[in-house]
Design a protein around this motif. Structure first.
Motif, PDB file in Angstrom:
ATOM      1  N   ASN A 192      -9.419  99.811  23.509  1.00 59.16           N
ATOM      2  CA  ASN A 192      -9.875  99.937  25.075  1.00 59.16           C
ATOM      3  C   ASN A 192     -11.392  99.865  25.386  1.00 59.16           C
ATOM      4  O   ASN A 192     -12.079 100.529  24.782  1.00 59.16           O
ATOM      5  CB  ASN A 192      -9.533 101.446  25.640  1.00 59.16           C
ATOM      6  N   THR A 193     -11.589  98.872  26.315  1.00 52.76           N
ATOM      7  CA  THR A 193     -13.161  98.469  26.480  1.00 52.76           C
ATOM      8  C   THR A 193     -13.611  98.999  28.083  1.00 52.76           C
ATOM      9  O   THR A 193     -14.344  98.355  28.435  1.00 52.76           O
ATOM     10  CB  THR A 193     -13.147  96.962  26.367  1.00 52.76           C
ATOM     11  N   ALA A 194     -12.826  99.972  28.491  1.00 53.02           N
ATOM     12  CA  ALA A 194     -13.152 100.243  29.960  1.00 53.02           C
ATOM     13  C   ALA A 194     -14.400 100.889  30.019  1.00 53.02           C
ATOM     14  O   ALA A 194     -15.051 100.877  30.904  1.00 53.02           O
ATOM     15  CB  ALA A 194     -12.104 101.085  30.307  1.00 53.02           C
ATOM     16  N   ALA A 195     -14.858 101.681  28.961  1.00 55.22           N
ATOM     17  CA  ALA A 195     -16.348 102.267  28.950  1.00 55.22           C
ATOM     18  C   ALA A 195     -17.148 101.582  28.421  1.00 55.22           C
ATOM     19  O   ALA A 195     -18.405 102.090  28.594  1.00 55.22           O
ATOM     20  CB  ALA A 195     -16.035 103.634  27.962  1.00 55.22           C
ATOM     21  N   LEU A 196     -17.100 100.175  28.040  1.00 57.99           N
ATOM     22  CA  LEU A 196     -18.182  99.720  27.401  1.00 57.99           C
ATOM     23  C   LEU A 196     -19.237  99.169  28.308  1.00 57.99           C
ATOM     24  O   LEU A 196     -20.125  99.524  28.142  1.00 57.99           O
ATOM     25  CB  LEU A 196     -17.692  98.095  26.905  1.00 57.99           C
ATOM     26  N   PRO A 197     -19.039  98.742  29.599  1.00 57.14           N
ATOM     27  CA  PRO A 197     -20.102  98.524  30.598  1.00 57.14           C
ATOM     28  C   PRO A 197     -20.881  99.611  30.990  1.00 57.14           C
ATOM     29  O   PRO A 197     -22.259  99.730  31.020  1.00 57.14           O
ATOM     30  CB  PRO A 197     -19.358  98.266  31.853  1.00 57.14           C
ATOM     31  N   ASP A 198     -20.241 100.940  30.855  1.00 54.64           N
ATOM     32  CA  ASP A 198     -21.183 102.225  31.233  1.00 54.64           C
ATOM     33  C   ASP A 198     -22.215 102.520  29.819  1.00 54.64           C
ATOM     34  O   ASP A 198     -23.331 102.736  30.132  1.00 54.64           O
ATOM     35  CB  ASP A 198     -20.199 103.518  31.167  1.00 54.64           C
ATOM     36  N   ILE A 199     -21.575 102.030  28.652  1.00 52.41           N
ATOM     37  CA  ILE A 199     -22.514 102.261  27.678  1.00 52.41           C
ATOM     38  C   ILE A 199     -23.666 101.410  27.644  1.00 52.41           C
ATOM     39  O   ILE A 199     -24.837 101.683  27.277  1.00 52.41           O
ATOM     40  CB  ILE A 199     -21.656 102.093  26.594  1.00 52.41           C
ATOM     41  N   VAL A 200     -23.146 100.152  27.896  1.00 53.55           N
ATOM     42  CA  VAL A 200     -24.313  99.233  27.825  1.00 53.55           C
ATOM     43  C   VAL A 200     -25.510  99.483  28.916  1.00 53.55           C
ATOM     44  O   VAL A 200     -26.679  99.484  28.652  1.00 53.55           O
ATOM     45  CB  VAL A 200     -23.806  97.909  28.346  1.00 53.55           C
ATOM     46  N   PHE A 201     -25.008  99.943  30.179  1.00 54.90           N
ATOM     47  CA  PHE A 201     -25.912 100.188  31.352  1.00 54.90           C
ATOM     48  C   PHE A 201     -26.678 101.431  30.850  1.00 54.90           C
ATOM     49  O   PHE A 201     -27.859 101.581  31.380  1.00 54.90           O
ATOM     50  CB  PHE A 201     -25.344 100.175  32.548  1.00 54.90           C
ATOM     51  N   MET A 202     -26.127 102.492  30.175  1.00 52.23           N
ATOM     52  CA  MET A 202     -26.880 103.839  29.686  1.00 52.23           C
ATOM     53  C   MET A 202     -27.845 103.241  28.708  1.00 52.23           C
ATOM     54  O   MET A 202     -28.966 103.660  28.918  1.00 52.23           O
ATOM     55  CB  MET A 202     -25.849 104.737  29.199  1.00 52.23           C
ATOM     56  N   LEU A 203     -27.615 102.441  27.719  1.00 52.29           N
ATOM     57  CA  LEU A 203     -28.594 101.927  26.817  1.00 52.29           C
ATOM     58  C   LEU A 203     -29.674 101.187  27.390  1.00 52.29           C
ATOM     59  O   LEU A 203     -30.782 101.326  27.046  1.00 52.29           O
ATOM     60  CB  LEU A 203     -28.091 101.159  25.781  1.00 52.29           C
ATOM     61  N   LEU A 204     -29.330 100.204  28.419  1.00 54.65           N
ATOM     62  CA  LEU A 204     -30.381  99.521  29.139  1.00 54.65           C
ATOM     63  C   LEU A 204     -31.203 100.357  29.716  1.00 54.65           C
ATOM     64  O   LEU A 204     -32.712 100.374  29.919  1.00 54.65           O
ATOM     65  CB  LEU A 204     -29.778  98.714  30.102  1.00 54.65           C
TER      66      LEU A 204
END
Length: 155
Positions: free
Chosen positions: A15-27
């Motif tokens: 499941n990659t639904a949370a992947l964009p959230d994690i990327v933007f939090m790191l950014l």
């Protein structure tokens, strides 16, 4: 007669639904915690003298840096190794007290005794310029001075 057996199923998809959230939090984290260089060097990168006994400065926020060396633009600043850079401009030794006072104004009064002045001087710089800077620092009671060096044989 047909054999009845279990059909092998492949692994379920990740499941990659949370992947964009994690990327933007790191950014966002790296954007907030990264500090940019405060000053642009108007003198050539100083070729630091070498020393055998060196020690790193503890708290960089309490350090004011004075650069001494050869100007990158001799047409604008003049020729020679005796140029002093305070913040982003070439200055004279007479302007060192105002530089120290401006740094002190940004600190709490309890931290003033812990403030260190770091001098990054090219090894070809004139000793007279260094003495002028030290005298001006003494006038404003900035007595903690650190000379930047590189680790070497001390020659």
């Amino acid at each position: 007669m047909a054999k009845f057996g279990k059909k092998k199923k492949g692994l379920p998809a990740v499941n990659t639904a949370a992947l964009p959230d994690i990327v933007f939090m790191l950014l966002f984290f790296f954007m907030v915690t990264t500090t940019m260089r405060e000053t642009d060097l108007r003198i050539e990168n100083p070729r630091l003298p070498s020393a055998t006994e060196i020690k790193k400065l503890e708290d960089k926020s309490l350090v004011s840096t004075i650069y001494v060396g050869k100007s990158k633009d001799p047409n604008r600043d003049g020729v020679g190794y005796n140029k002093i850079q305070l913040n982003d401009k070439i200055a004279s030794a007479d302007q060192v007290p105002a530089f120290i006072f401006s740094k002190r104004d940004k600190l709490a009064e309890a931290m003033h005794p812990f403030m260190t002045t770091s001098i990054k001087a090219d090894k070809e710089s004139n000793v007279g310029t260094m003495t002028d800077i030290r005298l001006k620092l003494r006038d404003v009671n900035a007595l903690k001075i650190s000379y930047s060096t590189q680790k070497g044989s001390g020659n």
